[in-house]
Enzyme design. Structure first.
Site, mmCIF file in Angstrom:
data_model
loop_
_atom_site.group_PDB
_atom_site.id
_atom_site.type_symbol
_atom_site.label_atom_id
_atom_site.label_comp_id
_atom_site.label_asym_id
_atom_site.label_seq_id
_atom_site.Cartn_x
_atom_site.Cartn_y
_atom_site.Cartn_z
ATOM 1 N N LYS A 152 41.511 35.464 44.716
ATOM 2 C CA LYS A 152 40.372 36.178 45.308
ATOM 3 C C LYS A 152 39.610 35.233 46.252
ATOM 4 C CE LYS A 152 40.516 39.197 41.353
ATOM 5 N NZ LYS A 152 39.848 40.136 40.462
ATOM 6 N N HIS A 168 44.541 46.000 46.650
ATOM 7 C CA HIS A 168 43.764 45.580 45.477
ATOM 8 C C HIS A 168 42.518 46.464 45.357
ATOM 9 C CE1 HIS A 168 41.367 43.213 42.729
ATOM 10 N NE2 HIS A 168 42.512 42.680 42.333
ATOM 11 N N GLU A 211 39.591 45.785 44.723
ATOM 12 C CA GLU A 211 38.401 45.241 45.409
ATOM 13 C C GLU A 211 38.437 45.588 46.893
ATOM 14 O OE1 GLU A 211 38.873 41.294 43.902
ATOM 15 O OE2 GLU A 211 38.396 42.067 41.896
ATOM 16 N N GLU A 264 46.629 47.761 37.720
ATOM 17 C CA GLU A 264 45.358 47.104 37.419
ATOM 18 C C GLU A 264 44.273 48.156 37.184
ATOM 19 O OE1 GLU A 264 45.530 42.768 39.076
ATOM 20 O OE2 GLU A 264 44.354 44.048 40.388
ATOM 21 N N SER A 295 41.937 41.126 33.332
ATOM 22 C CA SER A 295 41.553 40.261 32.219
ATOM 23 C C SER A 295 42.741 39.791 31.374
ATOM 24 C CB SER A 295 40.512 40.941 31.326
ATOM 25 O OG SER A 295 39.351 41.259 32.084
#
Ligand code: 13P
Length: 255
Positions: A15, A98, A100, A170, A216
């Site tokens: 990231k 992703h 994000e 994810e 996680s």
């Protein structure tokens, strides 16, 4: 297909962390710890770290990936990076779609699809991320969300190209929250993704695709997650920034 025949891949997604000199230092810690890995090991790093990362991993089994790429070869796209720029540096993988990017930067399934096709055409291997939001899971539409993402993100990707695609499941609610999906939840969705691929392509093509879990994943839960038949690897955020933790996950995938 026997899971053991699929390529297990552990990829770090750094990231927006680490400067080039910090990247070199971290990779110098990671490479000796994972040198005997029996899986593919990748570090996906910020663009400005790529040159240093390629240098630091020269002659090792660690491959370098990028965190995004644009679909055009060049042009008036301020702030974007092309596949050709990444290829020239020696990048092999690229994270696309992703959550994000989808949440904070307006990425859509259409743009993920354009980037995926461009990456494949350039000879890069895309790690295409899919996953549901918490409220989508609570509304019991996880499968609808995932099916839609898989279909649209891989639109027009040929069966031959699919061999170079990695899918990362994810769940958005598990990213950076410390809340991991249970191994059964991860397996359920990864198996569903494989079933969707079988529908869109065929069973043999679907059986060859590496499907990672991300959210996680850490040195404490990797063993259990990776023991599941459809969980072929991991896309690791936080724990990929700590050499010992990342190496422990690589070890779990190497069993
Ligand atoms: P964390 O491992 O920090 O939850 O991040 C997962 C992720 O987003 C990897 O792409």
């Amino acid at each position: 297909m026997d899971k053991a025949k699929r390529k297990a891949i552990i990829a770090g997604n750094w990231k927006m962390n680490k400067t080039p000199s910090e990247a070199t230092a971290l990779l110098n810690q990671i490479t000796p710890l994972v040198s005997d890995a029996d899986c593919e090991v990748i570090a996906c790093v910020p663009y400005v770290d790529i040159a240093a990362a390629i240098e630091a991993t020269k002659g090792t089994n660690v491959k370098i990936g990028a965190e995004n790429c644009h679909w055009a070869e060049s042009g008036a796209f301020t702030g974007e990076i092309s596949t050709g720029m990444l290829k020239e540096l020696g990048v092999e993988y690229v994270v696309l779609g992703h959550s994000e990017r989808r949440q904070y930067f307006g990425e859509t399934d259409e743009t993920v699809n354009k980037r995926t096709k461009a990456a494949l055409a350039a000879g890069l291997k895309p790690i295409v991320c899919v996953g549901e939001l918490l409220w989508e899971r609570e509304c019991d539409i996880t499968e609808e969300v995932i099916a839609r993402q898989i279909k649209l993100d891989l639109w027009d990707v040929t069966e031959d190209e699919l061999k170079n695609v990695v899918i990362a499941y994810e769940p958005v609610w598990a990213i950076g929250t410390g809340k991991t999906a249970t191994a059964d939840q991860a397996e359920e969705v990864c198996a569903f993704i494989r079933a969707q691929l079988a529908k869109l392509y065929n069973q043999a093509a679907a059986d060859g695709v590496t499907i990672q879990y991300g959210g996680s994943m850490n040195d404490g839960n990797a063993d259990e997650l990776l023991s599941k038949v459809n969980v072929d690897g991991g896309l690791i955020g936080g724990a990929s920034l700590v050499a010992e933790k990342f190496a422990a996950i690589v070890k779990a995938a190497s069993k």
